[in-house]
Design an enzyme around this catalytic site. Structure first.
Site, PDB file in Angstrom:
ATOM      1  N   LYS A 218     -10.397 -29.039 -30.444  1.00 45.18           N
ATOM      2  CA  LYS A 218     -10.134 -27.776 -29.737  1.00 45.18           C
ATOM      3  C   LYS A 218      -9.628 -26.684 -30.676  1.00 45.18           C
ATOM      4  O   LYS A 218      -9.192 -26.950 -31.793  1.00 45.18           O
ATOM      5  CB  LYS A 218      -9.175 -28.023 -28.571  1.00 45.18           C
ATOM      6  CG  LYS A 218      -9.921 -28.680 -27.390  1.00 45.18           C
ATOM      7  CD  LYS A 218      -9.079 -28.890 -26.169  1.00 45.18           C
ATOM      8  CE  LYS A 218      -9.960 -29.491 -25.048  1.00 45.18           C
ATOM      9  NZ  LYS A 218      -9.171 -29.881 -23.872  1.00 45.18           N
ATOM     10  N   ARG A 253      -9.162 -38.469 -24.784  1.00 45.72           N
ATOM     11  CA  ARG A 253     -10.535 -37.962 -24.616  1.00 45.72           C
ATOM     12  C   ARG A 253     -10.974 -37.359 -25.938  1.00 45.72           C
ATOM     13  O   ARG A 253     -10.411 -36.350 -26.370  1.00 45.72           O
ATOM     14  CB  ARG A 253     -10.550 -36.921 -23.496  1.00 45.72           C
ATOM     15  CG  ARG A 253     -11.923 -36.333 -23.195  1.00 45.72           C
ATOM     16  CD  ARG A 253     -11.843 -35.307 -22.065  1.00 45.72           C
ATOM     17  NE  ARG A 253     -13.141 -34.758 -21.737  1.00 45.72           N
ATOM     18  CZ  ARG A 253     -13.701 -33.723 -22.388  1.00 45.72           C
ATOM     19  NH1 ARG A 253     -13.076 -33.143 -23.372  1.00 45.72           N
ATOM     20  NH2 ARG A 253     -14.893 -33.282 -22.024  1.00 45.72           N
TER      21      ARG A 253
END
Ligand code: 8Y4
Length: 275
Positions: A218, A253
């Site tokens: 991210k 994740r």
């Protein structure tokens, strides 16, 4: 083989990301290729994923909304192409009709980035399915959530939100053991908000649910490390995964399953050592 008995905690489960959008898996042109997505998913399984998270709707700010039919045409063939693996298959969707079709095709886990707030029918569907569900925190509007997000106290506010969503789930008949909570890294958060939320993972565990952490590749990792290409953020992502494991995350994740699994195996071996 080592002779010592493994008694300590196990490492978190690894959820491998299978992003089934036309820009991720194309046939060389503009069309989505289920075959390419299935090959990728099966590689993640071979690399040690415990769960495959299959999603067909882009969460990028400003991404176009897609219909139930379009979303199903992306995810269902991929679920069908993975169900023989015997892993948990997670459907990443905010729509009850997509969730239901996915469960029929073999999905065993629901991942809803709206924490069941987007589709009014999703709560009852999940209650009657009996399947586990991940409730993720996000600021309301995906289009504007990254425009100067502000919180008085991000940890307290995300905790209060998740607590309220858990209560609504329990009222609808979803058992707490089936609920996984997630602070939603990057969804309406600055770098400092993301760091505070990762550091506060034990606070979320105190809600009495398993905790999922999704930080892989991210943009806050890119901002901190100066790495503008998401694919080059593997090392930073693995570091966050290890911190998350130490802080008690139950599910990670990730895009990079092989790398994360190797790091977790070493972390776990040290964590469990008692000689
Ligand atoms: C590179 C690649 C950079 C992907 C950013 C991204 C989460 C999630 C997403 C999460 C849960 C993403 C569907 C965003 N993030 N579900 N979904 N938790 N439960 N961005 O953190 O991966 S999509």
């Amino acid at each position: 083989m080592r002779e010592t008995v493994q008694t300590g905690r196990k490492h978190p489960r690894i959820m491998g990301i299978v992003n089934v959008t036309p820009d991720s898996f194309s046939d060389g042109g503009k069309h989505f290729s289920a075959g390419a997505a299935i090959r990728h998913a099966r590689k993640l399984a071979a690399n040690g994923a415990d769960i495959l998270d299959i999603g067909g709707e882009s969460t990028r700010p400003g991404a176009d909304a897609i219909s139930v039919d379009e979303e199903c045409s992306r995810v269902i063939p991929v679920i069908e192409g993975c169900r023989d693996l015997g892993l948990d298959i997670s459907i990443d969707s905010r729509k009850k009709d997509v969730m239901a079709a996915a469960v029929t095709a073999g999905a065993t886990f629901i991942n809803d980035v709206s924490a069941l707030s987007y589709d009014p029918n999703s709560l009852d569907f999940i209650a009657q399915s009996g399947l586990p569900v991940c409730l993720m925190h996000s600021l309301a509007d995906p289009k504007t959530m990254q425009d100067n997000p502000t919180y008085e106290d991000v940890v307290a506010e995300v905790t209060a939100y998740l607590k309220d969503r858990i209560a609504r789930c329990e009222a609808a008949g979803i058992a707490r053991e089936k609920i996984i909570v997630d602070p939603g890294i990057g969804f309406g958060k600055t770098i400092d908000h993301n760091l505070a939320l990762i550091k506060a993972l034990p606070t979320f565990r105190a809600l009495g649910c398993d905790v999922l952490l999704g930080a892989s590749r991210k943009s806050f990792i890119g901002r901190i490390t100066g790495e503008s290409e998401a694919e080059n953020r593997v090392f930073g992502s693995v570091a966050v995964a290890l911190y998350g494991a130490q802080a008690g995350a139950d599910i990670l994740r990730v895009h990079d399953v092989l790398e994360t699994r190797q790091a977790l195996q070493m972390w776990q071996a040290i964590d469990n050592a008692s000689f």
